[in-house]
Design a protein around this motif. Structure first.
Motif, PDB file in Angstrom:
ATOM      1  N   HIS A   1      31.110  13.979  65.632  1.00  0.00           N
ATOM      2  CA  HIS A   1      30.920  15.415  65.422  1.00  0.00           C
ATOM      3  C   HIS A   1      31.925  15.949  64.397  1.00  0.00           C
ATOM      4  CE1 HIS A   1      30.593  19.699  66.367  1.00  0.00           C
ATOM      5  NE2 HIS A   1      31.902  19.697  66.524  1.00  0.00           N
ATOM      6  N   VAL A   2      33.191  15.617  64.559  1.00  0.00           N
ATOM      7  CA  VAL A   2      34.228  16.089  63.643  1.00  0.00           C
ATOM      8  C   VAL A   2      33.998  15.521  62.241  1.00  0.00           C
ATOM      9  CG1 VAL A   2      36.704  16.032  63.133  1.00  0.00           C
ATOM     10  CG2 VAL A   2      35.925  16.420  65.468  1.00  0.00           C
ATOM     11  N   LYS A   3      33.666  14.242  62.165  1.00  0.00           N
ATOM     12  CA  LYS A   3      33.443  13.577  60.874  1.00  0.00           C
ATOM     13  C   LYS A   3      32.235  14.179  60.148  1.00  0.00           C
ATOM     14  CE  LYS A   3      34.449  10.045  58.160  1.00  0.00           C
ATOM     15  NZ  LYS A   3      35.690   9.817  57.507  1.00  0.00           N
ATOM     16  N   LEU A   4      31.153  14.416  60.866  1.00  0.00           N
ATOM     17  CA  LEU A   4      29.956  14.999  60.275  1.00  0.00           C
ATOM     18  C   LEU A   4      30.226  16.421  59.776  1.00  0.00           C
ATOM     19  CD1 LEU A   4      26.991  14.272  59.763  1.00  0.00           C
ATOM     20  CD2 LEU A   4      26.447  15.352  61.945  1.00  0.00           C
ATOM     21  N   LYS A   5      30.952  17.183  60.564  1.00  0.00           N
ATOM     22  CA  LYS A   5      31.319  18.548  60.168  1.00  0.00           C
ATOM     23  C   LYS A   5      32.182  18.528  58.910  1.00  0.00           C
ATOM     24  CE  LYS A   5      32.763  22.554  62.782  1.00  0.00           C
ATOM     25  NZ  LYS A   5      33.342  23.012  64.023  1.00  0.00           N
ATOM     26  N   GLU A   6      33.062  17.558  58.849  1.00  0.00           N
ATOM     27  CA  GLU A   6      33.947  17.399  57.700  1.00  0.00           C
ATOM     28  C   GLU A   6      33.155  17.017  56.440  1.00  0.00           C
ATOM     29  OE1 GLU A   6      38.072  15.472  58.227  1.00  0.00           O
ATOM     30  OE2 GLU A   6      36.797  13.879  57.439  1.00  0.00           O
ATOM     31  N   GLU A   7      32.196  16.102  56.584  1.00  0.00           N
ATOM     32  CA  GLU A   7      31.410  15.627  55.440  1.00  0.00           C
ATOM     33  C   GLU A   7      30.424  16.670  54.924  1.00  0.00           C
ATOM     34  OE1 GLU A   7      29.526  11.982  56.600  1.00  0.00           O
ATOM     35  OE2 GLU A   7      31.426  10.872  56.630  1.00  0.00           O
ATOM     36  N   LEU A   8      29.796  17.417  55.837  1.00  0.00           N
ATOM     37  CA  LEU A   8      28.751  18.352  55.435  1.00  0.00           C
ATOM     38  C   LEU A   8      29.244  19.766  55.146  1.00  0.00           C
ATOM     39  CD1 LEU A   8      25.885  17.314  57.859  1.00  0.00           C
ATOM     40  CD2 LEU A   8      26.190  16.669  55.473  1.00  0.00           C
ATOM     41  N   GLY A   9      30.407  20.119  55.648  1.00  0.00           N
ATOM     42  CA  GLY A   9      30.910  21.479  55.447  1.00  0.00           C
ATOM     43  C   GLY A   9      29.985  22.512  56.071  1.00  0.00           C
ATOM     44  N   GLU A  10      29.652  23.555  55.333  1.00  0.00           N
ATOM     45  CA  GLU A  10      28.796  24.641  55.848  1.00  0.00           C
ATOM     46  C   GLU A  10      27.370  24.178  56.122  1.00  0.00           C
ATOM     47  OE1 GLU A  10      29.555  27.876  56.789  1.00  0.00           O
ATOM     48  OE2 GLU A  10      31.586  27.081  56.618  1.00  0.00           O
TER      49      GLU A  10
ATOM     50  N   SER B   1      42.999  15.652  65.656  1.00  0.00           N
ATOM     51  CA  SER B   1      43.823  16.853  65.455  1.00  0.00           C
ATOM     52  C   SER B   1      42.992  18.047  64.992  1.00  0.00           C
ATOM     53  CB  SER B   1      44.941  16.566  64.457  1.00  0.00           C
ATOM     54  OG  SER B   1      44.405  16.364  63.166  1.00  0.00           O
ATOM     55  N   LYS B   2      41.760  17.813  64.555  1.00  0.00           N
ATOM     56  CA  LYS B   2      40.870  18.902  64.132  1.00  0.00           C
ATOM     57  C   LYS B   2      40.051  19.486  65.284  1.00  0.00           C
ATOM     58  CE  LYS B   2      40.421  17.493  59.383  1.00  0.00           C
ATOM     59  NZ  LYS B   2      39.516  17.435  58.255  1.00  0.00           N
ATOM     60  N   VAL B   3      40.157  18.922  66.478  1.00  0.00           N
ATOM     61  CA  VAL B   3      39.402  19.418  67.631  1.00  0.00           C
ATOM     62  C   VAL B   3      40.131  20.632  68.207  1.00  0.00           C
ATOM     63  CG1 VAL B   3      38.548  18.866  69.944  1.00  0.00           C
ATOM     64  CG2 VAL B   3      38.485  17.127  68.147  1.00  0.00           C
TER      65      VAL B   3
ATOM     66  N   GLY C   1      38.302  25.802  77.437  1.00  0.00           N
ATOM     67  CA  GLY C   1      38.429  24.526  76.752  1.00  0.00           C
ATOM     68  C   GLY C   1      39.328  24.451  75.536  1.00  0.00           C
ATOM     69  N   PHE C   2      40.205  25.411  75.324  1.00  0.00           N
ATOM     70  CA  PHE C   2      41.084  25.329  74.155  1.00  0.00           C
ATOM     71  C   PHE C   2      42.021  24.128  74.276  1.00  0.00           C
ATOM     72  CE2 PHE C   2      40.270  29.971  73.730  1.00  0.00           C
ATOM     73  CZ  PHE C   2      39.654  29.892  72.497  1.00  0.00           C
ATOM     74  N   VAL C   3      42.222  23.441  73.163  1.00  0.00           N
ATOM     75  CA  VAL C   3      43.120  22.291  73.104  1.00  0.00           C
ATOM     76  C   VAL C   3      44.481  22.794  72.628  1.00  0.00           C
ATOM     77  CG1 VAL C   3      43.557  20.069  72.007  1.00  0.00           C
ATOM     78  CG2 VAL C   3      41.226  20.701  72.653  1.00  0.00           C
ATOM     79  N   ARG C   4      45.493  22.624  73.461  1.00  0.00           N
ATOM     80  CA  ARG C   4      46.843  23.083  73.095  1.00  0.00           C
ATOM     81  C   ARG C   4      47.623  22.044  72.324  1.00  0.00           C
ATOM     82  NH1 ARG C   4      48.092  25.672  78.800  1.00  0.00           N
ATOM     83  NH2 ARG C   4      47.091  27.682  78.465  1.00  0.00           N
TER      84      ARG C   4
ATOM     85  N   GLU D   1      43.630   7.325  61.333  1.00  0.00           N
ATOM     86  CA  GLU D   1      42.401   8.083  61.075  1.00  0.00           C
ATOM     87  C   GLU D   1      41.903   8.762  62.355  1.00  0.00           C
ATOM     88  OE1 GLU D   1      39.112   9.591  58.793  1.00  0.00           O
ATOM     89  OE2 GLU D   1      41.193   9.072  58.411  1.00  0.00           O
ATOM     90  N   VAL D   2      42.014   8.094  63.490  1.00  0.00           N
ATOM     91  CA  VAL D   2      41.651   8.722  64.776  1.00  0.00           C
ATOM     92  C   VAL D   2      42.547   9.930  65.014  1.00  0.00           C
ATOM     93  CG1 VAL D   2      41.665   8.412  67.285  1.00  0.00           C
ATOM     94  CG2 VAL D   2      40.670   6.652  65.828  1.00  0.00           C
ATOM     95  N   ARG D   3      43.834   9.785  64.774  1.00  0.00           N
ATOM     96  CA  ARG D   3      44.784  10.898  64.947  1.00  0.00           C
ATOM     97  C   ARG D   3      44.399  12.084  64.059  1.00  0.00           C
ATOM     98  NH1 ARG D   3      49.499   8.329  64.283  1.00  0.00           N
ATOM     99  NH2 ARG D   3      49.869   8.168  66.513  1.00  0.00           N
ATOM    100  N   ARG D   4      44.040  11.793  62.804  1.00  0.00           N
ATOM    101  CA  ARG D   4      43.660  12.853  61.862  1.00  0.00           C
ATOM    102  C   ARG D   4      42.408  13.601  62.340  1.00  0.00           C
ATOM    103  NH1 ARG D   4      40.410  14.105  57.871  1.00  0.00           N
ATOM    104  NH2 ARG D   4      39.174  12.210  57.948  1.00  0.00           N
ATOM    105  N   LEU D   5      41.392  12.852  62.786  1.00  0.00           N
ATOM    106  CA  LEU D   5      40.152  13.487  63.238  1.00  0.00           C
ATOM    107  C   LEU D   5      40.352  14.271  64.525  1.00  0.00           C
ATOM    108  CD1 LEU D   5      37.565  10.666  62.470  1.00  0.00           C
ATOM    109  CD2 LEU D   5      37.849  12.817  61.247  1.00  0.00           C
TER     110      LEU D   5
END
Length: 193
Positions: free
Chosen positions: A9-18, A114-116, A128-131, A108-112
């Motif tokens: 999900h994070v990777k797809l959002k990153e690749e496709l943007g808006e 961290s965007k959640v 569900g906020f991630v602190r 790379e897992v850490r980078r992805l």
């Protein structure tokens, strides 16, 4: 929650943007973006979410859901029809920590991850906020099996022995009915074949 699905999900959002927000909802895209996890056969070595609740019980939260529509002039019925309000009850388990196990490229897992920003349902009303995100190395490879227990749905055709099985999706996209097979239930005893 499945860790491989979260990273996809994070990777797809990153690749496709808006463009991510205009994807078709019922049609698989023809594959999952490359995610930095190891595969065993055709499944990622990544566990389901392991929730550590703040207390032993579940809670019921009630709220009104109102349509955010521009109201036309005149009398509007909010009890039925297009502008109807809903009184909803949600069962939730407040979690102090959510843990996943996976085998993959640590940086790379850490980078992805961290965007959640949030996990679970009803994120739009504050759940569900991630602190804090912590990614660290452990001694074992526990994304599939830990201490003899399945850590994710594993198709029974890949197992020598299993304790319990049901039809579950076993790989992303998890909503696609073509990915549903007879699988060992997470957190039941299994032996890999």
């Amino acid at each position: 929650m499945m860790f491989d699905s979260l990273l996809a999900h994070v990777k797809l959002k990153e690749e496709l943007g808006e463009r991510y927000y205009t994807l078709p909802t019922k049609i698989p895209l023809g594959g999952v973006p490359r995610i930095p996890l190891k595969k065993w056969r055709d499944i990622y070595v990544a566990s389901v979410a392991i929730l550590e609740p703040q207390d032993a019980g579940m809670h019921v939260f009630s709220y009104f859901k109102r349509g955010d529509f521009p109201f036309p002039k005149g009398k509007i019925s909010r009890g039925s029809g297009f502008f109807k309000d809903f009184y909803l009850k949600v069962i939730y388990i407040p979690a102090v920590r959510v843990r996943f196990y996976a085998t993959g490229e640590l940086d790379e897992v850490r980078r992805l991850v961290s965007k959640v920003a949030s996990l679970g349902k009803e994120r739009n009303i504050g759940f569900g906020f991630v602190r804090k995100v912590e990614v660290r190395e452990v001694d074992g490879e526990w994304g599939l099996v830990k201490d003899g227990l399945a850590m994710r749905p594993i198709p029974v055709v890949y197992l020598k022995k299993y304790e319990d099985a049901v039809h579950l999706p076993y790989k992303p996209p998890y909503w696609d009915k073509r990915n549903i097979v007879l699988c060992a239930v997470p957190f039941t005893r299994v032996e890999l074949g």
